[in-house]
Scaffold this motif. Structure first.
Motif, mmCIF file in Angstrom:
data_model
loop_
_atom_site.group_PDB
_atom_site.id
_atom_site.type_symbol
_atom_site.label_atom_id
_atom_site.label_comp_id
_atom_site.label_asym_id
_atom_site.label_seq_id
_atom_site.Cartn_x
_atom_site.Cartn_y
_atom_site.Cartn_z
ATOM 1 N N ILE A 71 -42.559 -14.067 8.697
ATOM 2 C CA ILE A 71 -43.404 -15.160 8.224
ATOM 3 C C ILE A 71 -43.313 -16.391 9.124
ATOM 4 O O ILE A 71 -44.291 -17.079 9.352
ATOM 5 C CB ILE A 71 -43.125 -15.491 6.734
ATOM 6 C CG1 ILE A 71 -44.296 -16.211 6.103
ATOM 7 C CG2 ILE A 71 -41.848 -16.260 6.525
ATOM 8 C CD1 ILE A 71 -45.355 -15.319 5.584
ATOM 9 N N ARG A 72 -42.087 -16.669 9.620
ATOM 10 C CA ARG A 72 -41.919 -17.750 10.591
ATOM 11 C C ARG A 72 -41.048 -17.238 11.739
ATOM 12 O O ARG A 72 -40.315 -16.265 11.565
ATOM 13 C CB ARG A 72 -41.251 -18.975 9.925
ATOM 14 C CG ARG A 72 -42.195 -19.773 9.041
ATOM 15 C CD ARG A 72 -41.468 -20.721 8.132
ATOM 16 N NE ARG A 72 -40.759 -19.983 7.110
ATOM 17 C CZ ARG A 72 -41.303 -19.598 5.957
ATOM 18 N NH1 ARG A 72 -42.532 -19.908 5.662
ATOM 19 N NH2 ARG A 72 -40.604 -18.889 5.091
ATOM 20 N N PHE A 184 -52.893 -19.259 8.878
ATOM 21 C CA PHE A 184 -51.535 -19.410 9.413
ATOM 22 C C PHE A 184 -50.683 -18.160 9.196
ATOM 23 O O PHE A 184 -49.609 -18.037 9.744
ATOM 24 C CB PHE A 184 -50.823 -20.604 8.740
ATOM 25 C CG PHE A 184 -50.862 -20.537 7.219
ATOM 26 C CD1 PHE A 184 -49.962 -19.759 6.509
ATOM 27 C CD2 PHE A 184 -51.808 -21.272 6.511
ATOM 28 C CE1 PHE A 184 -50.012 -19.697 5.121
ATOM 29 C CE2 PHE A 184 -51.867 -21.211 5.125
ATOM 30 C CZ PHE A 184 -50.966 -20.413 4.429
ATOM 31 N N GLN A 222 -48.070 -10.544 -3.321
ATOM 32 C CA GLN A 222 -48.389 -11.719 -2.487
ATOM 33 C C GLN A 222 -49.355 -12.631 -3.233
ATOM 34 O O GLN A 222 -49.380 -13.833 -3.009
ATOM 35 C CB GLN A 222 -49.027 -11.288 -1.158
ATOM 36 C CG GLN A 222 -48.124 -10.508 -0.244
ATOM 37 C CD GLN A 222 -46.900 -11.277 0.177
ATOM 38 O OE1 GLN A 222 -46.908 -12.513 0.206
ATOM 39 N NE2 GLN A 222 -45.826 -10.571 0.481
ATOM 40 N N PRO A 299 -48.569 -22.229 -4.831
ATOM 41 C CA PRO A 299 -48.597 -22.854 -3.502
ATOM 42 C C PRO A 299 -49.921 -23.558 -3.235
ATOM 43 O O PRO A 299 -50.973 -23.076 -3.650
ATOM 44 C CB PRO A 299 -48.440 -21.653 -2.547
ATOM 45 C CG PRO A 299 -47.759 -20.608 -3.342
ATOM 46 C CD PRO A 299 -48.280 -20.782 -4.745
ATOM 47 N N GLN A 301 -50.044 -25.686 -0.008
ATOM 48 C CA GLN A 301 -49.911 -25.723 1.462
ATOM 49 C C GLN A 301 -50.260 -27.064 2.087
ATOM 50 O O GLN A 301 -49.621 -27.466 3.056
ATOM 51 C CB GLN A 301 -50.727 -24.613 2.167
ATOM 52 C CG GLN A 301 -50.696 -23.245 1.539
ATOM 53 C CD GLN A 301 -49.325 -22.578 1.552
ATOM 54 O OE1 GLN A 301 -48.359 -23.156 2.029
ATOM 55 N NE2 GLN A 301 -49.227 -21.362 1.026
ATOM 56 N N ARG A 313 -58.037 -21.728 2.870
ATOM 57 C CA ARG A 313 -57.457 -21.600 1.531
ATOM 58 C C ARG A 313 -58.523 -21.440 0.438
ATOM 59 O O ARG A 313 -58.189 -21.191 -0.703
ATOM 60 C CB ARG A 313 -56.554 -22.802 1.213
ATOM 61 C CG ARG A 313 -55.269 -22.818 2.002
ATOM 62 C CD ARG A 313 -54.359 -21.653 1.661
ATOM 63 N NE ARG A 313 -53.689 -21.825 0.380
ATOM 64 C CZ ARG A 313 -52.844 -20.935 -0.132
ATOM 65 N NH1 ARG A 313 -52.573 -19.817 0.516
ATOM 66 N NH2 ARG A 313 -52.278 -21.150 -1.290
ATOM 67 N N ASP A 339 -45.505 -24.207 -2.459
ATOM 68 C CA ASP A 339 -45.180 -24.029 -1.047
ATOM 69 C C ASP A 339 -46.022 -25.044 -0.284
ATOM 70 O O ASP A 339 -47.198 -25.243 -0.634
ATOM 71 C CB ASP A 339 -45.593 -22.641 -0.528
ATOM 72 C CG ASP A 339 -44.763 -21.502 -1.094
ATOM 73 O OD1 ASP A 339 -43.716 -21.758 -1.701
ATOM 74 O OD2 ASP A 339 -45.178 -20.340 -0.897
ATOM 75 N N SER A 373 -45.186 -22.824 11.759
ATOM 76 C CA SER A 373 -44.668 -21.980 12.839
ATOM 77 C C SER A 373 -45.803 -21.053 13.263
ATOM 78 O O SER A 373 -46.302 -20.268 12.449
ATOM 79 C CB SER A 373 -43.469 -21.197 12.279
ATOM 80 O OG SER A 373 -43.131 -20.109 13.095
HETATM 81 N N1 SAM Z 1 -49.104 -15.348 -0.853
HETATM 82 C C1 SAM Z 1 -48.597 -16.646 -1.082
HETATM 83 C C2 SAM Z 1 -49.678 -17.666 -0.748
HETATM 84 O O1 SAM Z 1 -50.552 -17.412 0.052
HETATM 85 O O2 SAM Z 1 -49.686 -18.762 -1.301
HETATM 86 C C3 SAM Z 1 -47.262 -16.808 -0.335
HETATM 87 C C4 SAM Z 1 -47.215 -16.262 1.080
HETATM 88 S S1 SAM Z 1 -45.808 -16.469 2.126
HETATM 89 C C5 SAM Z 1 -44.944 -15.005 1.923
HETATM 90 C C6 SAM Z 1 -44.753 -17.702 1.542
HETATM 91 C C7 SAM Z 1 -44.973 -19.049 2.165
HETATM 92 O O3 SAM Z 1 -44.602 -19.112 3.532
HETATM 93 C C8 SAM Z 1 -46.415 -19.502 2.181
HETATM 94 O O4 SAM Z 1 -46.876 -19.895 0.929
HETATM 95 C C9 SAM Z 1 -46.405 -20.608 3.197
HETATM 96 O O5 SAM Z 1 -46.074 -21.865 2.628
HETATM 97 C C10 SAM Z 1 -45.269 -20.203 4.150
HETATM 98 N N2 SAM Z 1 -45.817 -19.763 5.452
HETATM 99 C C11 SAM Z 1 -46.596 -18.705 5.690
HETATM 100 N N3 SAM Z 1 -46.932 -18.657 6.991
HETATM 101 C C12 SAM Z 1 -46.354 -19.723 7.589
HETATM 102 C C13 SAM Z 1 -46.337 -20.231 8.920
HETATM 103 N N4 SAM Z 1 -47.013 -19.628 9.898
HETATM 104 N N5 SAM Z 1 -45.618 -21.349 9.178
HETATM 105 C C14 SAM Z 1 -44.928 -21.964 8.185
HETATM 106 N N6 SAM Z 1 -44.909 -21.539 6.909
HETATM 107 C C15 SAM Z 1 -45.619 -20.432 6.612
#
Ligand code: SAM
Length: 481
Positions: A71-72, A184, A222, A299, A301, A313, A339, A373
């Motif tokens: 994810i990051r 992202f 997810q 979340p 964002q 979004r 999030d 990230s």
């Molecule tokens: N499916 C959920 C959503 O879309 O709201 C959660 C997805 S993810 C597994 C968990 C969190 O990681 C996300 O909600 C986001 O805040 C963060 N995240 C995902 N991609 C990211 C990135 N490229 N850089 C920083 N944070 C990221």
């Protein structure tokens, strides 16, 4: 990356009861989201039938599996460091094999075998049923890879073994993959298109957990609100469903209701919700059942409409506020967590202020906050420059975290002087004379043990608190026992 709640489970190795018939040792370590931890239970279940017991000692392992997160960037760096450690052990244990599972396996595919010379096996999240064949390949000295993503794999027919369980709380996965295509996010590329699991297999698993004495389940996906069962297949193909399939389809509100009715004494949680898919039917179902916990991880964002649009979004901040307001009308004591990403490409100080304004508006109970990230292959990486300097991302992140901390304390204080039902999960980390559990809103509470035991629902009077923990005393048994 920074988080307000602790990361203590990251990298946990998992173990289950020894089966005397099994002769080989599996060491399995998991990173990332709850889905990954849940997937590791499916993997351990498959391998228990292939002659493997689990071990928590790397030095005893015949097979090391690491279930990875992409994810990051930092998540991937952590795994690469672990692979170096496995390499060092392998020098004294040349027969030991190493496999990479999960999102990094899917993202990097056979490149991982070339880059990380010690890796013998690479298995994507939809290919775990192929593990017996892949292990045979590596036993015969060949590298093995399966990263094929599936249209219908939900592992609904595998009864996961529960790893490192407290015997009280368990995850039950209900959807796999994601169709949201947030610009992202790497998840649609590493976990494939969204599909839902047969509700009957979910109810069977929940009933089985109930029979084994579990008291709380978390339905996982997810994007759980997008759950839709119409006989199997991808969510995106629902428009091709027959009239009968449409008439008998089960959505997330229906599923929640079915689970709550099937196990009325069990606490039900779910994660993660995406604002664009969360319906008020889900909220009404939550309100209808006492056993559905009053907490929503929602979340957002960013607070800026411009950034939300660039993130794809698919909702505005006004629509998000409307959703929150409507939820509060239906469930006044509902807790919210979030999030948030700082420093997404083009984010201005105005955008950042809009994010702080969202925190001020909702006053979330807690949150997970991250610096952006850039992830290779995502739309943001392909089309947008990662133009916010790291020091600016970090400064904005600190400001968000500081404000969230204030709100954590504010929210936790709201529970003071109330008597609330707590489900005991285990011993408090800080004081072994105290139990630790959670209230319906997911706030941790600690209180003296007296004669209560793990798995009891106890009414606790909340006397004091820190920003994230309530400190109380037991009054009597709760009605959910
Ligand atoms: N499916 C959920 C959503 O879309 O709201 C959660 C997805 S993810 C597994 C968990 C969190 O990681 C996300 O909600 C986001 O805040 C963060 N995240 C995902 N991609 C990211 C990135 N490229 N850089 C920083 N944070 C990221």
């Amino acid at each position: 990356m920074e988080k307000i709640i602790d990361e203590s489970v990251q990298g946990n190795s998992l173990s289950l009861k020894k089966d005397e018939k099994n002769t080989r040792n599996l060491y399995i370590e998991s990173y990332g989201c709850s889905m990954n931890f849940s997937d590791s239970e499916i993997v351990a279940s498959i391998l228990a039938n292939e002659g493997f017991n689990t071990t928590q000692e790397l030095e005893n392992a015949d097979l090391v599996l690491v279930n990875t997160c992409s994810i990051r960037e930092k998540a991937e760096t952590t795994v690469r460091k672990r692979l170096e450690k496995f390499n060092a052990i392998k020098k004294n244990r040349p027969h030991m094999k190493v496999g990479v599972l999960g999102c990094m396996a899917e993202r990097l595919k056979s490149k991982l075998l070339e880059e990380e010379k010690i890796v013998d096996m690479v298995v994507g999240p939809d290919a775990y049923k192929d593990l017996p064949n892949l292990i045979q390949e590596i036993d015969e000295g060949r590298d093995a890879v399966n990263v094929v993503l599936s249209k219908d794999e939900t592992y609904g027919d595998i009864s996961p073994v529960r790893l490192n369980t407290n015997g009280v709380s368990a995850f039950v996965s209900i959807t796999r993959g994601c169709d949201n295509m947030c610009t992202f996010c790497v998840v649609p590329f590493t976990r494939g298109r969204e599909r839902s699991r047969d509700p009957q297999s979910i109810i069977d698993e929940v009933n089985d957990l109930g029979a084994k004495g579990y008291k709380e389940i978390t339905l996982l996906g997810q994007n759980v609100d997008s759950y839709l069962w119409y006989g199997g297949g991808l969510k995106k193909d629902f428009d091709k469903a027959s009239e009968m399939q449409i008439a008998t389809a089960v959505d997330f509100a229906n599923l929640l209701d079915m689970v709550a009715v099937a196990q009325p004494k069990m606490r039900i949680r779910f994660s993660t919700s995406n604002p664009q898919d969360m319906s008020l039917d889900v909220i009404r179902t939550m309100a209808k059942h006492d056993n559905i916990c009053k907490h929503i991880h929602l979340p957002v964002q960013s607070g800026s409409n411009d950034i939300l649009k660039k993130m794809n979004r698919l909702h505005t901040i006004e629509e998000y506020f409307d959703l929150i307001d409507n939820i509060k009308k239906i469930i006044p004591d509902c807790a919210f967590s979030h999030d948030m990403i700082t420093g997404f490409p083009t984010e201005t100080e105005e955008d950042h202020k809009a994010t702080l304004a969202v925190l001020d508006y909702v006053k979330y109970d807690y949150g997970y906050m991250f610096a952006y990230s850039e992830r290779p292959g995502t739309l943001a990486a392909r089309k947008m420059e990662d133009d916010i300097p790291n020091d600016v991302k970090q400064r904005r992140l600190s400001e968000i975290i500081a404000l969230q901390r204030e709100h954590c304390l504010l929210r936790t204080k709201n529970h003071l002087n109330k008597i609330q039902e707590i489900l005991i999960e285990g011993i408090s980390k800080k004081d072994d004379t105290m139990w630790m559990g959670r209230n319906s809103q997911n706030v941790v509470a600690v209180f003296p043990k007296e004669n209560y035991k793990v798995g009891d629902f106890v009414n606790v009077k909340m006397n004091d608190c820190t920003s994230a923990t309530l400190i109380g005393e037991a009054v009597d048994f709760g009605k959910s026992n």
